[in-house]
Write a protein that holds these residues in place. Structure first.
Motif, PDB file in Angstrom:
ATOM      1  N   ILE A  22     -16.292 -15.965 -39.809  1.00  0.00           N
ATOM      2  CA  ILE A  22     -16.750 -17.240 -40.370  1.00  0.00           C
ATOM      3  C   ILE A  22     -15.729 -17.780 -41.366  1.00  0.00           C
ATOM      4  O   ILE A  22     -15.384 -18.967 -41.335  1.00  0.00           O
ATOM      5  N   ASP A  25     -12.512 -18.927 -39.401  1.00  0.00           N
ATOM      6  CA  ASP A  25     -12.768 -20.139 -38.614  1.00  0.00           C
ATOM      7  C   ASP A  25     -12.947 -21.358 -39.512  1.00  0.00           C
ATOM      8  O   ASP A  25     -12.463 -22.455 -39.210  1.00  0.00           O
ATOM      9  N   THR A  26     -13.645 -21.170 -40.626  1.00  0.00           N
ATOM     10  CA  THR A  26     -13.883 -22.281 -41.552  1.00  0.00           C
ATOM     11  C   THR A  26     -12.580 -22.715 -42.209  1.00  0.00           C
ATOM     12  O   THR A  26     -12.306 -23.914 -42.322  1.00  0.00           O
ATOM     13  N   VAL A  75     -23.666 -17.132 -38.772  1.00  0.00           N
ATOM     14  CA  VAL A  75     -23.110 -18.487 -38.702  1.00  0.00           C
ATOM     15  C   VAL A  75     -22.766 -19.042 -40.087  1.00  0.00           C
ATOM     16  O   VAL A  75     -22.264 -20.159 -40.189  1.00  0.00           O
ATOM     17  N   ASP A 106     -19.980 -21.713 -40.270  1.00  0.00           N
ATOM     18  CA  ASP A 106     -19.217 -21.887 -39.031  1.00  0.00           C
ATOM     19  C   ASP A 106     -19.149 -23.383 -38.717  1.00  0.00           C
ATOM     20  O   ASP A 106     -20.170 -24.075 -38.731  1.00  0.00           O
TER      21      ASP A 106
END
Length: 191
Positions: A22, A25-26, A75, A106
């Protein structure tokens, strides 16, 4: 927009790889143009998972780390605890403040109220440990994050020169003097 059953729960030792995924990706979604491309491309799930394993294993009250889960998949997460002295000084507070160290959702699940729910959960836990005021730092150029903090009533401070993963990047403090009021805002339907 699809409806999801979101569960907010305390972190568990086996969540470290999900936390790492997470966060990476963030960062790769939100920090393009704010941090060097090489820095973002060099982020490594396994190294980050080792770091998060240490964080999760070393949690001590009043520290709190909550995760959001949909169908068994992490998430989002929020990590907070006692504020660092530099953060308290950045918001002109002499008394201890709580601090949110990290709040990430996410990118595929942003805009669904997950960040609000995570922040409310961690804020409630910090209130239970006697904190009244909350602060956090975010990248000055993080427009998406800053819009969120503005919408939930954060008072913004002056930019602070910082170094993030070896790169110079200004950060700005956000401050909420009344955490109970913040929870009420977070629990209210988003405008």
């Amino acid at each position: 927009m699809a409806e999801y059953d979101v569960t907010i729960r305390p972190v568990e030792p086996g969540d470290a790889l999900g936390l790492a995924r997470i966060q990476i990706d963030t960062w790769r979604d939100a920090y393009v143009g704010m941090l060097p491309d090489d820095t973002l491309l060099d982020l490594d799930d396994m190294r980050a998972a080792v770091r998060w394993t240490r964080v999760v294993g070393g949690l001590r009250l009043p520290e709190a780390l909550a995760v959001a889960e949909i169908d068994g998949r992490l998430v989002g997460f929020c990590h907070g605890g006692a504020g660092r002295r530099a953060v308290a000084e950045a918001v002109d507070r002499l008394e201890p403040v709580a601090e949110v160290y990290a709040l990430y959702v996410d990118p595929s699940f942003q805009g669904m109220g997950i960040g609000r729910a995570l922040l409310a959960d961690v804020t409630r836990r910090l209130i239970a440990h006697g904190f009244e005021a909350l602060a956090l730092l975010t990248l000055a150029d993080n427009r998406h994050g800053r819009r969120f903090y503005d919408r939930i009533g954060g008072a913004v401070g002056e930019a602070i020169p910082s170094v993030v993963v070896g790169s110079p990047a200004d950060q700005v403090p956000y401050f909420w003097p009344d955490m109970e009021r913040l929870v009420q805002r977070l629990d209210a339907p988003a405008a």
